[in-house]
Motif scaffolding. Structure first.
Motif, short mmCIF file in Angstrom:
data_model
loop_
_atom_site.label_atom_id
_atom_site.label_comp_id
_atom_site.label_asym_id
_atom_site.label_seq_id
_atom_site.Cartn_x
_atom_site.Cartn_y
_atom_site.Cartn_z
N ARG A 1 52.22 60.41 68.36
CA ARG A 1 53.16 59.48 68.98
C ARG A 1 53.51 58.35 68.01
O ARG A 1 54.68 57.98 67.87
CB ARG A 1 52.55 58.91 70.26
N GLY A 2 52.50 57.81 67.33
CA GLY A 2 52.75 56.74 66.37
C GLY A 2 53.65 57.19 65.24
O GLY A 2 54.59 56.49 64.85
N LEU A 3 53.39 58.39 64.70
CA LEU A 3 54.22 58.91 63.63
C LEU A 3 55.62 59.25 64.13
O LEU A 3 56.62 58.99 63.45
CB LEU A 3 53.57 60.16 63.02
N GLU B 1 59.97 63.92 56.47
CA GLU B 1 59.18 64.59 55.43
C GLU B 1 57.89 63.84 55.12
O GLU B 1 56.83 64.43 54.96
CB GLU B 1 60.01 64.77 54.16
N SER B 2 57.98 62.50 55.02
CA SER B 2 56.78 61.73 54.69
C SER B 2 55.80 61.74 55.87
O SER B 2 54.58 61.74 55.67
CB SER B 2 57.14 60.29 54.31
N ALA B 3 56.32 61.76 57.10
CA ALA B 3 55.44 61.83 58.27
C ALA B 3 54.72 63.17 58.32
O ALA B 3 53.52 63.25 58.64
CB ALA B 3 56.24 61.61 59.55
N ILE B 4 55.45 64.24 58.00
CA ILE B 4 54.82 65.56 57.96
C ILE B 4 53.80 65.62 56.84
O ILE B 4 52.70 66.17 57.01
CB ILE B 4 55.90 66.66 57.79
N ASP B 5 54.13 65.05 55.68
CA ASP B 5 53.17 65.01 54.57
C ASP B 5 51.87 64.35 55.01
O ASP B 5 50.77 64.83 54.70
CB ASP B 5 53.76 64.23 53.39
N LYS C 1 42.29 65.15 54.29
CA LYS C 1 42.60 64.23 53.21
C LYS C 1 43.02 62.89 53.81
O LYS C 1 43.40 62.82 54.98
CB LYS C 1 43.70 64.80 52.32
N PHE C 2 43.00 61.84 53.01
CA PHE C 2 43.20 60.50 53.57
C PHE C 2 44.64 60.25 53.99
O PHE C 2 44.91 59.66 55.03
CB PHE C 2 42.77 59.43 52.57
N GLY C 3 45.62 60.67 53.21
CA GLY C 3 47.01 60.35 53.53
C GLY C 3 47.38 58.96 53.03
O GLY C 3 46.59 58.28 52.37
N THR C 4 48.57 58.52 53.38
CA THR C 4 49.08 57.24 52.88
C THR C 4 48.69 56.09 53.80
O THR C 4 48.44 56.27 54.99
CB THR C 4 50.61 57.29 52.77
N VAL C 5 48.67 54.90 53.22
CA VAL C 5 48.39 53.70 54.01
C VAL C 5 49.48 53.50 55.06
O VAL C 5 49.20 53.15 56.22
CB VAL C 5 48.29 52.47 53.08
N HIS D 1 51.07 53.51 61.04
CA HIS D 1 51.81 53.99 62.21
C HIS D 1 50.92 54.85 63.12
O HIS D 1 51.01 54.76 64.35
CB HIS D 1 53.04 54.78 61.77
N ALA D 2 50.06 55.67 62.51
CA ALA D 2 49.19 56.53 63.30
C ALA D 2 48.21 55.69 64.12
O ALA D 2 48.02 55.94 65.32
CB ALA D 2 48.43 57.49 62.38
N LEU D 3 47.61 54.69 63.50
CA LEU D 3 46.65 53.84 64.23
C LEU D 3 47.34 53.03 65.31
O LEU D 3 46.76 52.77 66.37
CB LEU D 3 45.91 52.93 63.25
N SER D 4 48.57 52.63 65.05
CA SER D 4 49.33 51.92 66.09
C SER D 4 49.46 52.79 67.33
O SER D 4 49.25 52.33 68.46
CB SER D 4 50.72 51.55 65.56
#
Length: 427
Positions: A264-266, A278-282, A291-295, A300-303
């Motif tokens: 939902r956040g993404l 594309e960046s959200a799917i990445d 893997k960690f992914g981007t900050v 957005h995910a934690l939100s």
């Protein structure tokens, strides 16, 4: 007298073409279809055919061949589908892939089947009904788990009623860590935020995905589960068969609940232009691969995740535990399921009829994971379609319009599904 041309046409009539064959769900569909037996030649096409080497070794010798295909190459696509008894599209996302493949099948006059779960491409497919009829071609869309099994469950339940007033469709997908492709993530982010076409008060209306919630009792080990209204094809297609229905809605969710907040956040970030798709799917792909992914992705995910607490959908302790386990690559036990509840009148008495899938997870066949559910369902729909007189049905059809429920359950058994895994009838 049988000519060489006649023999060639007869041989071609046994050829089944899979496009996007290396995808997780399509691979399962191929494996499960092979269980049913029959004298078929399977032509497997993918942009990366080397990914099919292991599958070819697992299939009976001589059953299948693999070749490279770019489905956007019109000439190559036309050559691939020419003369097929059935073309199965397993490459997504369907809002980009279904159009060219359906066009090629119409031009070649060959039957088509997919497990499309995108509203836009479903609407496009339905718009081709008259063209398919004129071409004498049957086109079967939405032949997966949801849509697909859910449509059959709806038709089965509605068959017990004299009139249909409401149809509620429910799906929940479990932890798919390590087995989710980009097309699936693309679909998931689109249904987690954005416009949601649904059927309310006897007509189509637009809602927002993931905003309205409700609790429902699901099988598959889930029990009482919170689900979210989501953009899915069932409220678009079921009104064709049940135009008198007052409400037809679809609710979905992920297990464990923390994944709901993550997508939902993404999804909201993409909808608001704060992240590209594309960046959200990445980012989602990185997280699913431990893997960690981007900050930015985590922001957005934690939100989305912590908004579950304020919305009363999860506890802070529960989410912190989820994040801690997910951070170390823990895969949660897979729990998933489908359910359809239909209400209306039977003999003048208000009645609710429910169908749901009973089991899921390790040790099961149909709902081991999302790929198994969708692939097995696709294989069963293929069996049912090929058993039919394909040349007697023309046009574009969704499952509730063409396959009789008991025939579909039988087809699920033909592709290996134990009977006790198929159906739980709730009264």
């Amino acid at each position: 007298m049988t000519t060489s041309t006649d023999r060639g046409m007869a041989m071609a009539a046994k050829r089944i073409v899979f496009i996007g064959a290396a995808g997780e769900m399509c691979r399962l569909a191929i494996q499960r279809f092979a269980v049913a037996g029959g004298d078929w030649e399977l032509a497997l096409y993918d942009i990366r055919p080397e990914l099919l080497d292991q599958l070819l070794q697992q299939l009976p010798p001589g059953l299948a061949t693999a070749a490279r295909l770019d489905l956007y190459n019109v000439e190559d696509l036309r050559n691939a589908v020419e003369g097929a008894a059935l073309v199965v599209l397993g490459a997504g996302p369907y809002n980009r892939t279904a159009g060219p493949v359906m066009a090629a099948c119409l031009a070649a006059g060959v039957p088509y089947l997919d497990f499309d779960d995108d509203i836009e491409s479903t609407l496009h497919a339905l718009s081709l009904h008259d063209e398919a009829r004129a071409a004498g071609v049957p086109m079967y869309i939405g032949c997966g788990a949801s849509p697909g099994i859910t449509n059959v469950l709806a038709a089965d339940a509605a068959g017990e009623l004299d009139t249909v007033e409401n149809i509620d469709v429910y799906w929940v997908v479990g932890d798919e860590r390590g087995s989710v492709g980009r097309a699936v993530l693309d679909h998931m982010l689109r249904v987690a935020a954005g416009p949601c076409v649904t059927w309310q008060n006897g007509g189509p209306v637009m809602h927002q995905s993931w905003v309205e919630t409700r609790w429902t009792e699901l099988g598959g080990g889930l029990g009482l589960t919170l689900v979210h209204e989501t953009a899915h094809p069932e409220p678009v297609t079921l009104p064709r068969k049940y135009p008198e229905a007052k409400n037809i809605r679809c609710f979905g969710g992920l297990d464990p609940a923390g994944y709901n907040g993550l997508v939902r956040g993404l999804g909201l970030a993409v909808q608001k232009g704060q992240m590209s798709m594309e960046s959200a799917i990445d980012f989602a792909e990185a997280v699913m691969a431990n893997k960690f992914g981007t900050v930015t992705g985590w922001r957005h995910a934690l939100s989305g995740i912590f908004k579950l607490v304020s919305a009363g959908e999860a506890t802070r302790i529960g989410l912190l535990k989820f994040l801690a386990l997910a951070a170390v690559g823990h895969t949660f036990p897979h729990r998933s399921g489908l359910k359809v509840e239909v209400t209306g009148l039977r003999n003048g008495v208000p009645t609710a009829v429910t169908r749901r899938t009973p089991v899921s997870g390790a040790g099961t066949y149909l709902f081991t994971d999302m790929a198994a559910a969708t692939g097995t369902a696709c294989a069963a729909f293929m069996v049912a379609a090929l058993d039919d007189e394909l040349d007697t049905r023309t046009g574009v059809f969704t499952p509730e319009e063409w396959v009789e429920p008991q025939r579909f359950y039988q087809a699920l058994e033909q592709v290996g599904t134990p009977r006790h895994e198929i159906l739980d009838v709730v009264h």
